[in-house]
Design a protein around this motif. Sequence first.
Motif, PDB file in Angstrom:
ATOM      1  N   LYS A  48      -4.900  -8.508   7.271  1.00 43.21           N
ATOM      2  CA  LYS A  48      -3.620  -7.722   6.790  1.00 43.21           C
ATOM      3  C   LYS A  48      -3.826  -6.447   7.573  1.00 43.21           C
ATOM      4  O   LYS A  48      -4.693  -5.763   7.997  1.00 43.21           O
ATOM      5  N   TYR A  49      -2.534  -5.900   7.761  1.00 45.73           N
ATOM      6  CA  TYR A  49      -2.187  -4.713   8.604  1.00 45.73           C
ATOM      7  C   TYR A  49      -0.913  -4.170   8.220  1.00 45.73           C
ATOM      8  O   TYR A  49       0.096  -4.657   7.552  1.00 45.73           O
ATOM      9  N   SER A  50      -0.575  -2.994   8.403  1.00 46.41           N
ATOM     10  CA  SER A  50       0.676  -2.408   8.234  1.00 46.41           C
ATOM     11  C   SER A  50       1.479  -1.759   9.856  1.00 46.41           C
ATOM     12  O   SER A  50       0.464  -1.618  10.597  1.00 46.41           O
ATOM     13  N   LYS A  51       2.618  -1.862   9.651  1.00 42.39           N
ATOM     14  CA  LYS A  51       3.295  -1.398  10.801  1.00 42.39           C
ATOM     15  C   LYS A  51       4.538  -0.490  10.394  1.00 42.39           C
ATOM     16  O   LYS A  51       5.062  -1.005   9.538  1.00 42.39           O
ATOM     17  N   LYS A  52       4.988   0.390  11.150  1.00 42.92           N
ATOM     18  CA  LYS A  52       6.187   0.984  10.811  1.00 42.92           C
ATOM     19  C   LYS A  52       7.281   0.437  11.521  1.00 42.92           C
ATOM     20  O   LYS A  52       7.329   0.143  12.467  1.00 42.92           O
ATOM     21  N   LYS A  53       8.478   0.302  10.661  1.00 39.88           N
ATOM     22  CA  LYS A  53       9.620  -0.104  11.058  1.00 39.88           C
ATOM     23  C   LYS A  53      10.785   0.920  10.609  1.00 39.88           C
ATOM     24  O   LYS A  53      10.826   0.944   9.356  1.00 39.88           O
ATOM     25  N   LEU A  54      11.287   1.533  11.539  1.00 47.53           N
ATOM     26  CA  LEU A  54      12.327   2.509  11.068  1.00 47.53           C
ATOM     27  C   LEU A  54      11.427   3.768  10.523  1.00 47.53           C
ATOM     28  O   LEU A  54      10.538   4.447  10.811  1.00 47.53           O
ATOM     29  N   GLU A  55      11.813   3.875   9.282  1.00 53.48           N
ATOM     30  CA  GLU A  55      11.439   5.016   8.182  1.00 53.48           C
ATOM     31  C   GLU A  55      10.228   4.286   7.243  1.00 53.48           C
ATOM     32  O   GLU A  55       9.614   5.112   6.469  1.00 53.48           O
ATOM     33  N   GLY A 168      -6.335  -0.812  10.868  1.00 62.00           N
ATOM     34  CA  GLY A 168      -5.404  -1.716  10.359  1.00 62.00           C
ATOM     35  C   GLY A 168      -3.811  -1.503  10.538  1.00 62.00           C
ATOM     36  O   GLY A 168      -3.058  -1.659   9.768  1.00 62.00           O
ATOM     37  N   LYS A 169      -3.523  -0.657  11.688  1.00 60.99           N
ATOM     38  CA  LYS A 169      -2.305  -0.172  12.155  1.00 60.99           C
ATOM     39  C   LYS A 169      -1.735  -0.748  13.579  1.00 60.99           C
ATOM     40  O   LYS A 169      -2.538  -1.008  14.597  1.00 60.99           O
ATOM     41  N   GLY A 170      -0.620  -1.134  13.449  1.00 59.41           N
ATOM     42  CA  GLY A 170       0.111  -2.044  14.770  1.00 59.41           C
ATOM     43  C   GLY A 170      -0.259  -3.317  14.836  1.00 59.41           C
ATOM     44  O   GLY A 170      -1.174  -3.807  14.221  1.00 59.41           O
ATOM     45  N   ASP A 171       0.499  -3.980  15.605  1.00 58.65           N
ATOM     46  CA  ASP A 171       0.572  -5.194  15.805  1.00 58.65           C
ATOM     47  C   ASP A 171      -0.760  -5.891  16.541  1.00 58.65           C
ATOM     48  O   ASP A 171      -0.912  -5.332  17.557  1.00 58.65           O
ATOM     49  N   PRO A 172      -1.449  -6.414  15.944  1.00 58.45           N
ATOM     50  CA  PRO A 172      -2.831  -7.080  16.758  1.00 58.45           C
ATOM     51  C   PRO A 172      -2.453  -8.057  17.845  1.00 58.45           C
ATOM     52  O   PRO A 172      -1.569  -8.854  17.383  1.00 58.45           O
TER      53      PRO A 172
END
Length: 198
Positions: A48-55, A168-172
């Motif tokens: 599981k990870y998170s990524k920013k999309k726009l705001e 846990g940030k960014g597309d692995p």
Amino acid sequence: MLRSFMLCSVKKKLINQKCRKLSKRVAFYTVECRGSCGEMFVDLQDYKYSKKKLEETIECQIEYPSFEEAISVPWRALPRRVSKLYFAMRVIEQFEDVEGRNPGETSIADRLGVLKLRRELCETNSLDESQIPDALLERLLTDTREFPPVCAIIGGILGQEVIKAISGKGDPLKNFFFFDAMDGKGLIEDISGPSTRS
């Protein structure tokens, strides 16, 4: 003197299985550099990870196959434009396993045996032999030592991926990365069975 070592596919599978059996999720990375070519495999299991999309920040999840599952995918089931290096590395790896050799213990004297194995694997997997060029196999057979610039590139990508996995940030990367200094290209390949394809 600092020495690196390569793991045969049997050991890679065994270590990856042990990582998967642990109660706490343990990531598995393996890297192999042969002359001007390099390969990296990543297994983050259920990640599981998170990524920013726009705001906004989006939570994402990827299911990774084990090394054994990934290399067991029938070649005819793979996307059409899979890296030739993927196939060539599997042929060399299988040759070393069958011959009871450690990784890198090959030479041009093994050429005929490797070409015979390539033919058998291509027939079994309904793959045209031209997907695994003679010249590429010969380079992998003769250039068994690591080439420092290739190691630096693969090591840099590995470091970047470890940081992404920890934070846990960014597309692995999922799940193979190939680099060939002959054309200067790095390719990411998602080689997964149908249940883990993203």
